[in-house]
Design an enzyme around this catalytic site. Structure first.
Site, PDB file in Angstrom:
ATOM      1  N   CYS A 253       0.823  -1.214   0.000  1.00 22.01           N
ATOM      2  CA  CYS A 253       0.000   0.000   0.000  1.00 22.01           C
ATOM      3  C   CYS A 253       0.860   1.269   0.000  1.00 22.01           C
ATOM      4  CB  CYS A 253      -0.885   0.030   1.240  1.00 22.01           C
ATOM      5  SG  CYS A 253      -1.869  -1.444   1.424  1.00 22.01           S
TER       6      CYS A 253
ATOM      7  N   ARG B 120       4.925   0.395  -6.021  1.00 18.42           N
ATOM      8  CA  ARG B 120       4.874  -0.473  -4.841  1.00 18.42           C
ATOM      9  C   ARG B 120       3.919  -1.651  -5.037  1.00 18.42           C
ATOM     10  NH1 ARG B 120       6.771   2.212  -0.304  1.00 18.42           N
ATOM     11  NH2 ARG B 120       5.357   1.184   1.149  1.00 18.42           N
TER      12      ARG B 120
ATOM     13  N   TRP C 147      -2.994  -2.670  -1.714  1.00 17.33           N
ATOM     14  CA  TRP C 147      -2.616  -4.014  -2.156  1.00 17.33           C
ATOM     15  C   TRP C 147      -3.355  -4.950  -1.208  1.00 17.33           C
ATOM     16  CZ3 TRP C 147       0.077  -8.411  -0.472  1.00 17.33           C
ATOM     17  CH2 TRP C 147       0.577  -9.242  -1.481  1.00 17.33           C
TER      18      TRP C 147
ATOM     19  N   ASN D 282      -1.549   1.734   5.963  1.00 12.59           N
ATOM     20  CA  ASN D 282      -0.664   0.736   5.366  1.00 12.59           C
ATOM     21  C   ASN D 282      -0.193  -0.166   6.502  1.00 12.59           C
ATOM     22  OD1 ASN D 282       1.284  -0.734   4.049  1.00 12.59           O
ATOM     23  ND2 ASN D 282       2.674   0.996   3.687  1.00 12.59           N
ATOM     24  N   GLY D 283      -0.363  -1.475   6.359  1.00 10.18           N
ATOM     25  CA  GLY D 283       0.049  -2.408   7.412  1.00 10.18           C
ATOM     26  C   GLY D 283      -1.067  -3.397   7.679  1.00 10.18           C
TER      27      GLY D 283
ATOM     28  N   GLU E  15      18.989 -16.009  -9.634  1.00  7.61           N
ATOM     29  CA  GLU E  15      18.508 -14.646  -9.839  1.00  7.61           C
ATOM     30  C   GLU E  15      17.944 -14.471 -11.252  1.00  7.61           C
ATOM     31  OE1 GLU E  15      17.626 -12.338  -8.134  1.00  7.61           O
ATOM     32  OE2 GLU E  15      17.705 -10.537  -9.382  1.00  7.61           O
TER      33      GLU E  15
ATOM     34  N   LYS F 249      14.077 -13.460 -12.153  1.00  3.32           N
ATOM     35  CA  LYS F 249      13.732 -12.302 -13.001  1.00  3.32           C
ATOM     36  C   LYS F 249      12.766 -12.726 -14.099  1.00  3.32           C
ATOM     37  CE  LYS F 249      14.694  -9.736 -11.099  1.00  3.32           C
ATOM     38  NZ  LYS F 249      15.379  -9.519  -9.887  1.00  3.32           N
TER      39      LYS F 249
ATOM     40  N   GLU G  50       9.196 -13.600 -12.665  1.00  7.85           N
ATOM     41  CA  GLU G  50       8.355 -12.537 -12.116  1.00  7.85           C
ATOM     42  C   GLU G  50       7.825 -11.561 -13.167  1.00  7.85           C
ATOM     43  OE1 GLU G  50      11.968  -9.937 -10.016  1.00  7.85           O
ATOM     44  OE2 GLU G  50      10.026  -9.995  -9.067  1.00  7.85           O
TER      45      GLU G  50
ATOM     46  N   HIS H 234      20.276 -35.821 -10.738  1.00  9.39           N
ATOM     47  CA  HIS H 234      19.618 -36.440  -9.580  1.00  9.39           C
ATOM     48  C   HIS H 234      18.102 -36.289  -9.664  1.00  9.39           C
ATOM     49  CE1 HIS H 234      23.448 -37.297  -7.732  1.00  9.39           C
ATOM     50  NE2 HIS H 234      23.825 -36.081  -8.080  1.00  9.39           N
TER      51      HIS H 234
ATOM     52  N   LYS I 141       6.381  -4.066  -4.672  1.00  7.67           N
ATOM     53  CA  LYS I 141       7.802  -3.727  -4.583  1.00  7.67           C
ATOM     54  C   LYS I 141       8.332  -3.941  -3.177  1.00  7.67           C
ATOM     55  CE  LYS I 141      11.728  -2.017  -6.005  1.00  7.67           C
ATOM     56  NZ  LYS I 141      12.567  -2.968  -6.756  1.00  7.67           N
TER      57      LYS I 141
HETATM   58  O1  M6R Z   1      13.131  -4.693  -0.413  1.00 11.51           O
HETATM   59  P1  M6R Z   1      13.742  -6.039  -0.283  1.00 11.51           P
HETATM   60  O2  M6R Z   1      15.094  -6.142  -0.910  1.00 11.51           O
HETATM   61  O3  M6R Z   1      13.765  -6.544   1.125  1.00 11.51           O
HETATM   62  O4  M6R Z   1      12.789  -7.012  -1.109  1.00 11.51           O
HETATM   63  C1  M6R Z   1      12.992  -8.391  -1.109  1.00 11.51           C
HETATM   64  C2  M6R Z   1      12.211  -9.058  -2.204  1.00 11.51           C
HETATM   65  O5  M6R Z   1      10.833  -8.844  -2.029  1.00 11.51           O
HETATM   66  C3  M6R Z   1      12.620  -8.562  -3.590  1.00 11.51           C
HETATM   67  O6  M6R Z   1      13.973  -8.716  -3.821  1.00 11.51           O
HETATM   68  C4  M6R Z   1      11.828  -9.318  -4.699  1.00 11.51           C
HETATM   69  O7  M6R Z   1      12.239 -10.637  -4.738  1.00 11.51           O
HETATM   70  C5  M6R Z   1      12.038  -8.615  -6.045  1.00 11.51           C
HETATM   71  N1  M6R Z   1      10.781  -8.406  -6.679  1.00 11.51           N
HETATM   72  C6  M6R Z   1      12.870  -9.377  -6.982  1.00 11.51           C
HETATM   73  O8  M6R Z   1      13.018  -8.755  -8.216  1.00 11.51           O
END
Ligand code: M6R
Length: 605
Positions: free
Chosen positions: A2, A27, A73, A99-100, A478, A482, A485, A501, A600
């Site tokens: 949020c 966000r 959100w 927010n929370g 990683e 990417k 997502e 395996h 985010k």
């Molecule tokens: O703000 P943070 O680095 O703690 O966030 C952690 C993850 O939520 C963040 O890295 C997420 O995996 C990204 N969307 C990856 O691209």
């Protein structure tokens, strides 16, 4: 997650709020709403994109110079107009954005219902305006202070009240909130980009600090209503840092900002032939550290895996890497000689923050690597090392990841310089190499055409594998994340030696396998692993250093990256993987910067 914006001043609140909410879109959200106060509170809410809210707003008279806005959100209750914020009392005199998560909302809801309060949404937030109303005796701040004493959980709140037309009241606990200080106008927001167009002067709030925002004045209080004074923090980046700057997407812009972000993160810390200096960290701070836990989520966790390798190899200190949401529940063995390092771009990730708090409770030293000045982890950890990536807007992390790697290398070398685990010359040569990484990433970016061509070839696949050994395996994780997502293609990373395996059963004619093979010492073994999938018909994309000339016939397509010390190779090798994910998402017409279901900054556990 949020996003909150609040405004009081000389301009039309509606415009400031909508503009601020647009800056917080990154966000992640599924609905939005605003309340504007002008004698009476007028509220408009709409499910979906901010554009829906803008359209709907045209049917309302939203003139007024004071208001609050929110992007939601969904957690409690589906995304809908009704569940969107702001939430109001039945008589519409008090309006709240939140927010929370209010953890005890069910109990409060029952209690408030018994007092005759009517609820219209399924949200946890709706208890807040009703609670404030029950405590309201002519002073909004007092009522908000009393209400928060009843709330368990996390909150950043912005509140307006029809009877106090010159005030916005706000408070935070475990959810981000900053105050922007303008000239004849003041702001609250979940993050700096929302108010940057108006001011660079902000207050970074601590938990349970209450704000009374007036047009010409901002007053801060603790929970006992004692006034508190705070230094003004001057934001160092400007509004353009949070704009696309000619790129089609924030993600692409942020990928191209990586050379600069690397330089900025190293600046003043790593200097040839000089000791590494970490900002405000005493030379002997880590002298007694016998073990390190790195704790993080998502991309930051992947950076931690590389950090483990670097720290162990350079300093000899054993390192464990944990996913933050797992760490707390596995009862980790923590002693006073343990350093718990959390890595978080946002500095607000709920699980990471909880892990940090647990470590503090257990008496460990704590260290945060974060990109956001004044974020929760930066305020709560004993030591902080900031990455200087600048604001990262795209949900998919790129420049923050690369600067996390650079910060981890810097930290590893910092430890190494007092531990005599490796020779001084080796430390010096890695330092020098570290300083060349910015140029090497620049070079990797010059090859973007190949990543684009690969994306055009593979974007219709339904499963893609990433393969690597050692640090290449962590980079494979990683790269795979990417792709998943932002392009929604199923993808799995595997350690080269692990395939046989089980997962090799999935390889068939034409299966795309992206193989990282950057380390001379592991090359022989990795070549064999690649052959194992080639034999089963896989289509191989290789990410290999320029100097590598053997077995090239094994690869269907090759992406060259600049040669570097194997410890540092992830910095250059991740770049083509970021670009492949980006261009695949483009081919598939996906919403690159705001992928579905993702936020985010994940501020709920
Ligand atoms: O703000 P943070 O680095 O703690 O966030 C952690 C993850 O939520 C963040 O890295 C997420 O995996 C990204 N969307 C990856 O691209």
């Amino acid at each position: 997650m949020c996003g909150i914006v609040g405004y009081i001043g000389k301009n039309e609140a509606k415009n400031v709020l909508i503009d601020g909410l647009a800056k917080l879109e990154y966000r992640g959200y599924d609905s939005a709403g605003i309340s504007v106060l002008n004698n009476k509170i007028t509220t408009v809410k709409a499910k979906g994109q901010l554009a829906n809210l803008v359209k709907k707003s045209k049917d309302f008279n939203l003139e007024g110079n004071i208001g609050i806005g929110h992007t939601r959100w969904a957690t409690h209750g589906e995304p809908s107009d009704l569940n969107s914020h702001p939430h109001l009392t039945e008589n519409k005199k008090i309006s709240v954005v939140h927010n929370g998560i209010i953890e005890n909302y069910e109990e409060l809801r029952e209690e408030l219902k018994n007092k005759g309060k009517k609820f219209v949404s399924q949200t946890d937030t709706e208890v807040v305006p009703h609670l404030i109303e029950t405590f309201y005796e002519g002073n909004l701040l007092d009522a908000v202070i009393k209400a928060t004493k009843r709330i368990e959980g996390s909150y950043a709140l912005g509140v307006i009240c029809e009877d106090e037309p010159d005030t916005v009241v706000a408070v935070r606990k475990d959810s981000p909130l900053i105050v922007g200080l303008g000239d004849g106008e003041n702001f609250i927001a979940s993050d700096i980009p929302a108010i940057l167009k108006h001011t660079k002067d902000v207050y970074l709030l601590n938990d349970k600090e209450f704000v009374v925002l007036e047009k010409d004045k901002v007053t801060l209080f603790d929970e006992n209503k004692n006034e508190i004074k705070k230094d003004v923090y001057k934001v160092t980046f400007d509004d353009t840092a949070a704009q696309k700057g000619g790129f089609d997407h924030f993600m692409l812009k942020e990928i191209y900002e990586q050379p600069k972000a690397i330089k900025d993160t190293l600046a003043g810390r790593v200097i040839p032939k000089e000791r590494i200096v970490l900002d405000n960290i005493d030379k002997d701070a880590f002298q007694n550290i016998e073990r390190i836990f790195i704790v993080a989520c998502g991309t930051a966790y992947h950076a931690g895996l590389i950090g483990k390798n670097a720290i162990e190899r350079l300093s000899g200190v054993p390192v464990d890497v944990d996913i933050a949401s797992e760490f707390r529940y596995r009862n980790p063995i923590l002693t006073k000689n343990t350093l718990v390092m959390v890595i978080s771009q946002s500095g607000e990730t709920a699980d990471t923050l909880a892990a940090l708090r647990l470590s503090k409770e257990r008496g460990c030293k704590t260290f945060a690597i974060t990109n956001v000045v004044g974020s929760s982890v930066s305020r709560e950890a004993d030591y902080v090392l900031y990455t200087h990536a600048g604001p990262e807007i795209a949900v998919a992390s790129t420049k923050a990841y690369i600067t996390q790697l650079v910060a981890l290398y810097t930290f590893a070398l910092y430890l190494a310089q007092d531990r005599n685990y490796i020779e001084r010359e080796k430390i010096e040569s890695i330092k020098e190499e570290l300083l060349t990484l910015s140029d090497k990433v620049e070079k990797s970016l010059e090859n973007s055409k190949i990543s684009k061509e690969i994306a055009q070839k593979i974007h219709k696949e339904t499963d893609i594998f990433y393969l690597g050994r050692g640090m290449d395996y962590a980079v494979a994780m990683e790269g795979s994340l990417k792709l998943k997502e932002i392009s929604y293609i199923h993808s799995e990373p595997y350690a080269g030696g692990e395939l046989k395996h089980g997962p090799i059963a999935l390889i068939e004619n034409g299966t795309v396998v992206i193989c990282l093979n950057t380390n001379k010492e592991l090359r022989g073994k990795m070549d064999s692993n690649i052959k194992e999938v080639v034999t089963r018909g896989a289509y191989i994309v290789g990410v290999i250093p320029e100097s590598y000339t053997d077995n090239l016939e094994t690869y269907n397509t090759i992406i060259r990256i600049p040669d570097t010390d194997p410890i540092l190779s992830p910095v250059a090798s991740v770049v083509p993987l970021q670009l492949i994910a980006y261009y695949v998402a483009i081919e598939k017409d996906c919403n690159v910067d705001k992928p579905r279901n993702l936020a985010k900054s994940v501020t709920v556990e």
